[in-house]
Write a protein that holds these residues in place. Structure first.
Motif, PDB file in Angstrom:
ATOM      1  N   ILE A  78      19.497  95.098 -23.706  1.00 61.72           N
ATOM      2  CA  ILE A  78      18.922  93.932 -23.033  1.00 61.72           C
ATOM      3  C   ILE A  78      17.547  94.267 -22.459  1.00 61.72           C
ATOM      4  O   ILE A  78      16.583  93.498 -22.609  1.00 61.72           O
ATOM      5  CB  ILE A  78      19.874  93.431 -21.933  1.00 61.72           C
ATOM      6  N   LEU A  79      17.430  95.417 -21.831  1.00 62.59           N
ATOM      7  CA  LEU A  79      16.179  95.775 -21.153  1.00 62.59           C
ATOM      8  C   LEU A  79      15.070  96.155 -22.128  1.00 62.59           C
ATOM      9  O   LEU A  79      13.887  96.078 -21.766  1.00 62.59           O
ATOM     10  CB  LEU A  79      16.432  96.920 -20.180  1.00 62.59           C
ATOM     11  N   THR A  80      15.427  96.561 -23.341  1.00 62.89           N
ATOM     12  CA  THR A  80      14.388  96.955 -24.298  1.00 62.89           C
ATOM     13  C   THR A  80      14.163  95.925 -25.394  1.00 62.89           C
ATOM     14  O   THR A  80      13.047  95.822 -25.919  1.00 62.89           O
ATOM     15  CB  THR A  80      14.736  98.305 -24.954  1.00 62.89           C
ATOM     16  N   ALA A  81      15.183  95.160 -25.754  1.00 62.55           N
ATOM     17  CA  ALA A  81      15.039  94.223 -26.863  1.00 62.55           C
ATOM     18  C   ALA A  81      14.530  92.865 -26.428  1.00 62.55           C
ATOM     19  O   ALA A  81      13.887  92.164 -27.216  1.00 62.55           O
ATOM     20  CB  ALA A  81      16.377  94.063 -27.595  1.00 62.55           C
ATOM     21  N   MET A  82      14.796  92.473 -25.208  1.00 63.99           N
ATOM     22  CA  MET A  82      14.361  91.162 -24.744  1.00 63.99           C
ATOM     23  C   MET A  82      13.011  91.263 -24.051  1.00 63.99           C
ATOM     24  O   MET A  82      12.729  92.227 -23.347  1.00 63.99           O
ATOM     25  CB  MET A  82      15.407  90.566 -23.799  1.00 63.99           C
ATOM     26  N   GLY A  83      12.176  90.245 -24.244  1.00 63.06           N
ATOM     27  CA  GLY A  83      10.844  90.257 -23.678  1.00 63.06           C
ATOM     28  C   GLY A  83      10.832  89.914 -22.208  1.00 63.06           C
ATOM     29  O   GLY A  83      11.780  89.321 -21.675  1.00 63.06           O
ATOM     30  N   PRO A  84       9.739  90.251 -21.513  1.00 60.65           N
ATOM     31  CA  PRO A  84       9.654  90.002 -20.074  1.00 60.65           C
ATOM     32  C   PRO A  84       9.673  88.519 -19.723  1.00 60.65           C
ATOM     33  O   PRO A  84      10.108  88.157 -18.635  1.00 60.65           O
ATOM     34  CB  PRO A  84       8.326  90.659 -19.675  1.00 60.65           C
ATOM     35  N   GLY A  85       9.233  87.674 -20.657  1.00 58.36           N
ATOM     36  CA  GLY A  85       9.274  86.241 -20.383  1.00 58.36           C
ATOM     37  C   GLY A  85      10.680  85.738 -20.155  1.00 58.36           C
ATOM     38  O   GLY A  85      10.916  84.912 -19.266  1.00 58.36           O
ATOM     39  N   LEU A  86      11.630  86.250 -20.941  1.00 63.64           N
ATOM     40  CA  LEU A  86      13.028  85.876 -20.761  1.00 63.64           C
ATOM     41  C   LEU A  86      13.642  86.620 -19.581  1.00 63.64           C
ATOM     42  O   LEU A  86      14.292  86.012 -18.722  1.00 63.64           O
ATOM     43  CB  LEU A  86      13.827  86.159 -22.024  1.00 63.64           C
ATOM     44  N   LEU A  87      13.447  87.930 -19.525  1.00 64.18           N
ATOM     45  CA  LEU A  87      14.099  88.736 -18.490  1.00 64.18           C
ATOM     46  C   LEU A  87      13.692  88.293 -17.090  1.00 64.18           C
ATOM     47  O   LEU A  87      14.495  88.362 -16.152  1.00 64.18           O
ATOM     48  CB  LEU A  87      13.778  90.218 -18.693  1.00 64.18           C
ATOM     49  N   GLY A  88      12.474  87.830 -16.951  1.00 58.90           N
ATOM     50  CA  GLY A  88      12.012  87.391 -15.643  1.00 58.90           C
ATOM     51  C   GLY A  88      12.628  86.104 -15.159  1.00 58.90           C
ATOM     52  O   GLY A  88      12.476  85.751 -13.979  1.00 58.90           O
ATOM     53  N   THR A  89      13.335  85.397 -16.033  1.00 64.22           N
ATOM     54  CA  THR A  89      13.957  84.123 -15.651  1.00 64.22           C
ATOM     55  C   THR A  89      15.433  84.264 -15.307  1.00 64.22           C
ATOM     56  O   THR A  89      16.043  83.288 -14.833  1.00 64.22           O
ATOM     57  CB  THR A  89      13.836  83.099 -16.788  1.00 64.22           C
ATOM     58  N   ASP A 110      18.980  85.393 -13.515  1.00 60.38           N
ATOM     59  CA  ASP A 110      19.536  85.815 -12.231  1.00 60.38           C
ATOM     60  C   ASP A 110      20.678  86.805 -12.477  1.00 60.38           C
ATOM     61  O   ASP A 110      20.979  87.168 -13.625  1.00 60.38           O
ATOM     62  CB  ASP A 110      20.003  84.615 -11.398  1.00 60.38           C
ATOM     63  N   ASP A 111      21.313  87.269 -11.417  1.00 59.40           N
ATOM     64  CA  ASP A 111      22.356  88.292 -11.551  1.00 59.40           C
ATOM     65  C   ASP A 111      23.477  87.849 -12.485  1.00 59.40           C
ATOM     66  O   ASP A 111      23.947  88.625 -13.334  1.00 59.40           O
ATOM     67  CB  ASP A 111      22.945  88.627 -10.175  1.00 59.40           C
ATOM     68  N   ALA A 112      23.912  86.612 -12.324  1.00 57.74           N
ATOM     69  CA  ALA A 112      25.023  86.121 -13.139  1.00 57.74           C
ATOM     70  C   ALA A 112      24.628  86.033 -14.610  1.00 57.74           C
ATOM     71  O   ALA A 112      25.433  86.350 -15.502  1.00 57.74           O
ATOM     72  CB  ALA A 112      25.478  84.753 -12.633  1.00 57.74           C
ATOM     73  N   GLN A 113      23.395  85.634 -14.876  1.00 61.76           N
ATOM     74  CA  GLN A 113      22.946  85.524 -16.263  1.00 61.76           C
ATOM     75  C   GLN A 113      22.805  86.892 -16.907  1.00 61.76           C
ATOM     76  O   GLN A 113      23.130  87.065 -18.087  1.00 61.76           O
ATOM     77  CB  GLN A 113      21.631  84.747 -16.319  1.00 61.76           C
ATOM     78  N   PHE A 114      22.323  87.889 -16.149  1.00 63.05           N
ATOM     79  CA  PHE A 114      22.302  89.250 -16.682  1.00 63.05           C
ATOM     80  C   PHE A 114      23.716  89.714 -17.022  1.00 63.05           C
ATOM     81  O   PHE A 114      23.959  90.325 -18.076  1.00 63.05           O
ATOM     82  CB  PHE A 114      21.661  90.212 -15.684  1.00 63.05           C
ATOM     83  N   ALA A 115      24.663  89.433 -16.126  1.00 59.41           N
ATOM     84  CA  ALA A 115      26.044  89.851 -16.356  1.00 59.41           C
ATOM     85  C   ALA A 115      26.621  89.161 -17.591  1.00 59.41           C
ATOM     86  O   ALA A 115      27.313  89.805 -18.409  1.00 59.41           O
ATOM     87  CB  ALA A 115      26.895  89.548 -15.131  1.00 59.41           C
ATOM     88  N   ASP A 116      26.343  87.872 -17.756  1.00 55.22           N
ATOM     89  CA  ASP A 116      26.839  87.143 -18.927  1.00 55.22           C
ATOM     90  C   ASP A 116      26.233  87.694 -20.216  1.00 55.22           C
ATOM     91  O   ASP A 116      26.932  87.851 -21.225  1.00 55.22           O
ATOM     92  CB  ASP A 116      26.513  85.657 -18.794  1.00 55.22           C
ATOM     93  N   MET A 117      24.937  87.979 -20.176  1.00 55.33           N
ATOM     94  CA  MET A 117      24.286  88.517 -21.364  1.00 55.33           C
ATOM     95  C   MET A 117      24.847  89.891 -21.704  1.00 55.33           C
ATOM     96  O   MET A 117      25.100  90.201 -22.875  1.00 55.33           O
ATOM     97  CB  MET A 117      22.774  88.589 -21.157  1.00 55.33           C
ATOM     98  N   ALA A 118      25.079  90.724 -20.685  1.00 54.37           N
ATOM     99  CA  ALA A 118      25.643  92.048 -20.928  1.00 54.37           C
ATOM    100  C   ALA A 118      27.035  91.945 -21.541  1.00 54.37           C
ATOM    101  O   ALA A 118      27.379  92.714 -22.459  1.00 54.37           O
ATOM    102  CB  ALA A 118      25.686  92.844 -19.629  1.00 54.37           C
TER     103      ALA A 118
END
Length: 263
Positions: A146-157, A159-167
């Motif tokens: 997630i931290l290397t494949a996704m761009g900063p435009g997406l990662l910057g949007t 929240d904690d729950a969305q990071f957890a769902d993506m993981a």
């Protein structure tokens, strides 16, 4: 002897041929479903599953790139395609380049996103890390991806729950069946192949790609005689982080080349 049998694949639509090759850890549907739906009204779309994806078995030994390219061409023929536009993402771009080099008469045009000519020490180190994490802790690999494949435009949007769902979603996709794809990633060398690509080619580079940085796409475009290079915002995972923009670029290029080819 390596198999030359067709790969498991998705086929949809009718019309001129369009073959889509997915990246490491994805499959035909997860990488291309939206593009298949968008193009099936005017193309016969064929999306193979690489070894370890879909119902394509894991290769018993290391994946041979030339044999895999021949299997992609055989898959297209099995679906009734003698000529086809060819699109690849990441490892799929590497495979597509090999197909275009070995089966030049069959390829109408070529679109390569996040491709590369030769795996360098940095990339080999990264792919080895992926394999080690996949064997020991897929959840950690999911976070690293997630931290290397996704761009900063997406990662910057997110929240904690969305990071957890993506993981959680990434972790669910990871399976040791794809270790052979990662091993292939680590030993790519297309230097003898790129000069044999004759199809008009669009090389797409994501400006924020941390997996296969844009200098690799610049090298790839420079090595292909009829290649144009287009750099766009986003990360390595552009097909997943901004599918509408990514797929519109592909559709526009393929439609333009088809109009010229059919004229």
């Amino acid at each position: 002897m390596a198999s030359r049998e067709p790969l498991d694949h998705v086929v949809a639509g009718s019309g001129p041929g369009l073959v889509l090759i997915h990246g490491t850890g994805a499959d035909a549907t997860s990488n291309w479903e939206a593009l298949i739906d968008a193009m099936r009204d005017r193309y016969t779309v064929v999306a193979p599953n690489l070894p370890g994806a879909g119902d394509t078995p894991v290769d018993p030994g290391p994946i041979d790139l030339d044999s895999l390219a021949d299997r992609v061409a055989a898959t297209a023929r099995a679906a009734g395609l003698e000529r086809f536009h060819l699109v690849g993402h990441s490892l799929g771009s590497v495979v597509a380049t090999a197909v275009a080099a070995r089966h030049a008469d069959a390829v109408t045009s070529l679109v390569l996103h996040a491709g590369w000519v030769r795996t360098g020490p940095r990339e080999a180190f990264m792919f080895d890390l992926w394999a080690r994490l996949l064997r020991t802790d897929p959840a950690l690999l999911a976070r690293q991806l997630i931290l290397t494949a996704m761009g900063p435009g997406l990662l910057g949007t997110l929240d904690d729950a969305q990071f957890a769902d993506m993981a959680a979603g990434f972790t669910a996709m990871l399976d040791e069946r794809i270790l052979g794809q990662m091993e292939l990633d680590a030993r790519i060398d297309l230097r003898d192949a790129v000069g044999r690509v004759t199809a008009p080619t669009l090389v797409l580079a994501s400006a924020d790609d941390l997996v296969i940085p844009p200098h690799h796409q610049r090298e790839l475009a420079a090595a292909i005689h009829r290649a144009d290079l287009l750099q766009v915002p986003g990360g390595h995972g552009l097909p997943f982080e901004d599918p509408a923009r990514f797929f519109s670029l592909i559709a526009e290029y393929v439609d333009r080349r088809q109009a010229q080819d059919g004229a």
